[in-house]
Design an enzyme around this catalytic site. Structure first.
Site, short mmCIF file in Angstrom:
data_model
loop_
_atom_site.label_atom_id
_atom_site.label_comp_id
_atom_site.label_asym_id
_atom_site.label_seq_id
_atom_site.Cartn_x
_atom_site.Cartn_y
_atom_site.Cartn_z
CD GLU A 16 -2.55 1.44 2.58
OE1 GLU A 16 -3.59 0.79 2.75
OE2 GLU A 16 -2.09 2.25 3.43
CB THR A 49 -4.66 5.51 0.91
OG1 THR A 49 -3.76 6.61 0.82
CG2 THR A 49 -3.97 4.31 1.52
CE1 TYR A 50 -10.63 9.50 -4.31
CE2 TYR A 50 -11.88 9.63 -2.28
CZ TYR A 50 -11.70 9.98 -3.59
OH TYR A 50 -12.59 10.82 -4.19
CB ALA A 52 -11.73 10.08 4.97
NE ARG A 107 -17.61 5.24 7.80
CZ ARG A 107 -17.64 4.96 9.09
NH1 ARG A 107 -18.75 4.50 9.63
NH2 ARG A 107 -16.58 5.13 9.85
N GLY A 108 -14.58 5.25 4.53
CA GLY A 108 -13.63 6.30 4.89
C GLY A 108 -13.80 6.66 6.35
CG ASP A 109 -10.74 6.46 9.33
OD1 ASP A 109 -11.50 5.67 9.93
OD2 ASP A 109 -9.56 6.24 9.08
CG HIS A 148 -15.23 -0.48 12.03
ND1 HIS A 148 -15.99 0.54 12.54
CD2 HIS A 148 -14.36 0.11 11.16
CE1 HIS A 148 -15.61 1.69 12.00
NE2 HIS A 148 -14.62 1.46 11.16
CE LYS A 164 -17.45 -3.52 4.96
NZ LYS A 164 -16.17 -2.85 5.23
#
Ligand code: FAD
Length: 293
Positions: A16, A49-50, A52, A107-109, A148, A164
């Site tokens: 990553e 990565t992207y 959030a 979803r993202g943080d 989570h 999912k």
């Protein structure tokens, strides 16, 4: 190539990276040098990565495009977060144009302060997966060996993992963990619930005391007593600490492969040298145990 196809033939080795936090050509070319270094290690794919909040959306697609242009498979993360359907369409079309075939739907943080309608359009990763299904990507999703952080129990989280899969996930990549027993429990319980897609373990090599504090704050992963003891003793020397951290990652990977993990995903923190040191120590394991049937 689609990651589900690769996984059907062999174990995957993947890394990553994250897009530069600052704008500018210099930062981007530094990352491209890192990616060139990672290419030498023959990964099956590299994930990007992207932000959030969609903050580095442009950089993320650009980096995925670079990975593709040098003949490697990118896995572009996409976070629903506060995005609108048209934001997601714009990004998905960009990725299709760049010939990116694989995405990790998240979803993202959430920011510390957020209103109820922060994730109005895509409240969960599964909503984003459903929306993205029209693009034909091979989709992966995130999972959490210790559950989570927002889930009351591991089992409620597992119910959501099932959603999912039903929404199109073809594989999972886990949050980092330092005790393999949590990964084995997740795989076992997921299987009992009928989740039978590959669950790729995510490994974060500890290379400095500072990153341990950050990791714990971010994901709440349990640090086993043996590792805690080693951290206490070796943190007095940064060189020794790094060596111990890399060896611990190597130990985790050897154990995971011995127990049948479908691959390994290494959180590189944009350090090709860290990844290279791990791969060098695992040269024969990778040659023998990651080859196609
Ligand atoms: P979700 O799947 O929506 O899960 C969040 C919570 O909601 C969980 O408690 C889950 O049990 C529950 N839930 C899920 N689905 C449902 C449903 N249908 N109904 C009710 N409840 C549900 N963050 C970034 O910002 N950018 C990245 O690039 C990034 N990459 C990551 C890569 C990996 C491999 C991992 C493990 C995490 C990554 N993250 C990233 C962090 C991730 O965005 C956060 O952990 C986030 O808090 C949850 O994302 P998710 O996709 O798992 O969300």
């Amino acid at each position: 190539m689609r990651i589900d196809e690769i996984l059907s033939r062999k174990r995957t080795l993947s890394f990553e990276v994250f897009p530069p936090k600052k704008d500018g050509e210099e930062e981007l070319s530094k990352l491209y040098k890192t990616i060139d270094g990672l290419k030498e290690l023959n990964p099956d794919f590299i994930s990007v990565t992207y932000g959030a909040s969609g903050s580095n959306a442009r950089g993320s697609a650009e980096v995925a495009g670079y990975i593709k242009s040098i003949g490697l498979e990118p896995l572009a993360h996409i976070t629903g977060g506060p995005s609108t359907p048209s934001d997601i369409d714009a990004l998905a079309k960009k990725l299709v144009n760049l010939k990116v075939e694989n995405v990790l739907a998240l979803r993202g943080d959430r920011p510390v302060e957020y209103s109820e309608d922060y994730c109005k359009h895509f409240p969960h990763a599964s909503d984003l997966e459903e929306y993205l299904s029209k693009y034909g990507f091979c989709m992966g999703a995130a999972c959490y060996p210790e559950g989570h952080i927002e889930s009351d129990t591991l089992y409620s989280d597992l119910e959501n993992l099932k959603k999912k899969v039903e929404s199109g996930a073809a594989f999972f990549i886990t949050q980092m963990f330092f005790d393999n027993a949590y990964y084995y429990r997740l795989v076992h319980e997921a299987k009992k619930m009928g989740i039978d897609i590959p669950i790729i373990p995510g490994i974060m090599p500890l290379t400095g005391v500072k990153n341990l504090g950050r990791i714990k704050a971010m994901c709440g992963s349990t640090v086993p007593i043996e590792l805690r003891n080693m951290i206490e003793v070796y943190s007095k020397s940064s060189a020794a600490f790094r060596e111990v951290g890399l060896n611990y990652a190597v130990y985790q990977i050897c154990d995971l492969i011995a127990k049948g993990a479908p691959g390994v995903h290494i959180y590189t923190m944009n350090r090709a040298d860290t990844a290279a040191e791990i791969i060098l120590r695992l040269k024969n394991v990778i040659n023998e145990f990651f080859k196609a049937d």
